[in-house]
Design an enzyme around this catalytic site. Sequence first.
Site, short mmCIF file in Angstrom:
data_model
loop_
_atom_site.label_atom_id
_atom_site.label_comp_id
_atom_site.label_asym_id
_atom_site.label_seq_id
_atom_site.Cartn_x
_atom_site.Cartn_y
_atom_site.Cartn_z
N GLU A 232 38.93 39.86 43.19
CA GLU A 232 39.91 39.25 44.09
C GLU A 232 40.13 40.00 45.39
O GLU A 232 40.30 39.38 46.44
CB GLU A 232 41.26 39.08 43.37
CG GLU A 232 41.29 37.92 42.37
CD GLU A 232 40.77 38.28 40.99
OE1 GLU A 232 40.18 39.37 40.81
OE2 GLU A 232 40.97 37.47 40.07
N GLU B 259 40.14 36.95 33.37
CA GLU B 259 41.55 36.88 32.94
C GLU B 259 41.71 35.94 31.75
O GLU B 259 42.50 36.20 30.84
CB GLU B 259 42.42 36.44 34.13
CG GLU B 259 42.52 37.55 35.18
CD GLU B 259 43.18 37.09 36.46
OE1 GLU B 259 42.68 36.12 37.07
OE2 GLU B 259 44.19 37.70 36.86
N GLY C 235 39.64 34.81 37.52
CA GLY C 235 40.32 34.01 36.49
C GLY C 235 39.49 33.85 35.22
O GLY C 235 40.05 33.62 34.14
N ALA D 191 38.91 31.53 39.57
CA ALA D 191 39.70 30.39 40.02
C ALA D 191 38.90 29.70 41.12
O ALA D 191 38.08 30.33 41.79
CB ALA D 191 41.04 30.88 40.55
N1 COA Z 1 35.36 28.97 43.24
C1 COA Z 1 34.76 27.89 43.76
N2 COA Z 1 33.43 27.70 43.73
C2 COA Z 1 32.70 28.64 43.14
C3 COA Z 1 33.24 29.80 42.57
C4 COA Z 1 34.65 29.96 42.63
N3 COA Z 1 35.27 31.01 42.11
N4 COA Z 1 32.24 30.57 42.08
C5 COA Z 1 31.10 29.89 42.31
N5 COA Z 1 31.36 28.73 42.94
C6 COA Z 1 30.41 27.71 43.39
C7 COA Z 1 29.67 28.14 44.64
O1 COA Z 1 30.44 27.88 45.80
C8 COA Z 1 28.44 27.28 44.55
O2 COA Z 1 28.78 25.96 44.91
P1 COA Z 1 27.78 25.09 45.89
O3 COA Z 1 26.49 25.02 45.11
O4 COA Z 1 28.48 23.78 46.00
O5 COA Z 1 27.66 25.87 47.16
C9 COA Z 1 28.15 27.23 43.04
O6 COA Z 1 29.39 27.56 42.41
C10 COA Z 1 27.10 28.24 42.59
O7 COA Z 1 27.52 29.54 43.01
P2 COA Z 1 26.62 30.52 43.93
O8 COA Z 1 27.54 31.45 44.65
O9 COA Z 1 25.66 29.72 44.75
O10 COA Z 1 25.82 31.29 42.78
P3 COA Z 1 25.15 32.74 42.89
O11 COA Z 1 24.28 32.87 41.71
O12 COA Z 1 24.57 32.95 44.24
O13 COA Z 1 26.38 33.77 42.75
C11 COA Z 1 28.46 34.59 41.84
C12 COA Z 1 27.13 33.84 41.56
C13 COA Z 1 29.29 34.49 40.57
C14 COA Z 1 28.16 36.06 42.16
C15 COA Z 1 29.18 33.92 43.04
O14 COA Z 1 29.27 32.53 42.80
C16 COA Z 1 30.57 34.43 43.29
O15 COA Z 1 30.75 35.52 43.84
N6 COA Z 1 31.61 33.62 42.96
C17 COA Z 1 32.98 33.91 43.25
C18 COA Z 1 33.52 34.96 42.32
C19 COA Z 1 34.95 35.29 42.67
O16 COA Z 1 35.26 35.87 43.70
N7 COA Z 1 35.87 34.91 41.77
C20 COA Z 1 37.25 35.22 41.90
C21 COA Z 1 38.01 34.08 42.42
S1 COA Z 1 39.72 34.46 42.58
#
Ligand code: COA
Length: 256
Positions: free
Chosen positions: A134, A114, A111, A65
């Site tokens: 989460e 999910e 999400g 999400a």
């Molecule tokens: N919500 C909002 N933005 C998100 C996102 C999310 N769930 N997941 C990734 N993004 C965005 C990042 O903020 C980043 O945006 P920016 O370039 O404007 O800063 C972009 O997507 C790329 O992500 P980034 O984190 O730089 O990539 P990465 O390769 O370093 O890491 C992940 C990849 C998937 C490990 C990492 O993005 C992550 O942990 N995301 C969140 C996962 C999460 O907790 N999801 C559950 C949400 S309830």
Amino acid sequence: MYNNILSETSDSITTITINRPSKLNALNKETIEELHTAFAKAEEDTGVRVVIITGSGEKAFVAGADISEFANFSEEEGAELARKGQELLFDYVAEMGTPVIAAVNGFALGGGLELAMAAHFRIASDNARMGLPEVSLGVIPGYGGTQRLPQLVGKGRAMEMIMTAGMIDANTALEYGLINHITAQEELLPLANKLGGKIMRNSPMAIAAAINAVNAGYENAVDGFDTEIEEFGGCFGTEDFTEGTTAFLEKRKAEF
Ligand code: COA
């Protein structure tokens, strides 16, 4: 017609692609609404026999999400987010009579996993990573994850995945029964289409009835979905949630 997704139909298969690659296809409100519309169109069109859901780009199916959208929500807004999302998308997909295959092409987190779990079954590319992170944000899965993950992988594995907030790779997901097949990334959509082709040889009416019957066996989980919504909303009133989401948006490690 859509801002965040692509939807195209050929040979009776509708392929819906979540298309926000710069945000790793994170599900914001508009994306969820567009997905609902696209799934509903496919469900209503008797010419559509199978739906494939996937993500654009080579990195992510859906990274969760959209954290930036809900970081400041109240407990009530949090519960509403979960309730609305479950109704519009996650339960909607799970209950469709048209078979839905998730083609997981990379990260499927929160999400994203999910959504893949709401589909009727999942296949994945060998670079896929799956998890429910989460609790690292001070919240719990709110789009059915606490119910569907234990149904698919068993309670103990689900508890470990949820509590550690860790990711599993495609091989582990296969071993757990979370996905049915692994392929190279370029073979993922061809395999989804091939499976769709096999499904299409069978009676659509009987398939819809079978989906309904299989789902009926899990109906005792309905209370669990309500509990999830309540607990999810409750997290939004906690200091841990503020710290967890702020830390993500500030790109630092949360301190609980
Ligand atoms: N919500 C909002 N933005 C998100 C996102 C999310 N769930 N997941 C990734 N993004 C965005 C990042 O903020 C980043 O945006 P920016 O370039 O404007 O800063 C972009 O997507 C790329 O992500 P980034 O984190 O730089 O990539 P990465 O390769 O370093 O890491 C992940 C990849 C998937 C490990 C990492 O993005 C992550 O942990 N995301 C969140 C996962 C999460 O907790 N999801 C559950 C949400 S309830």
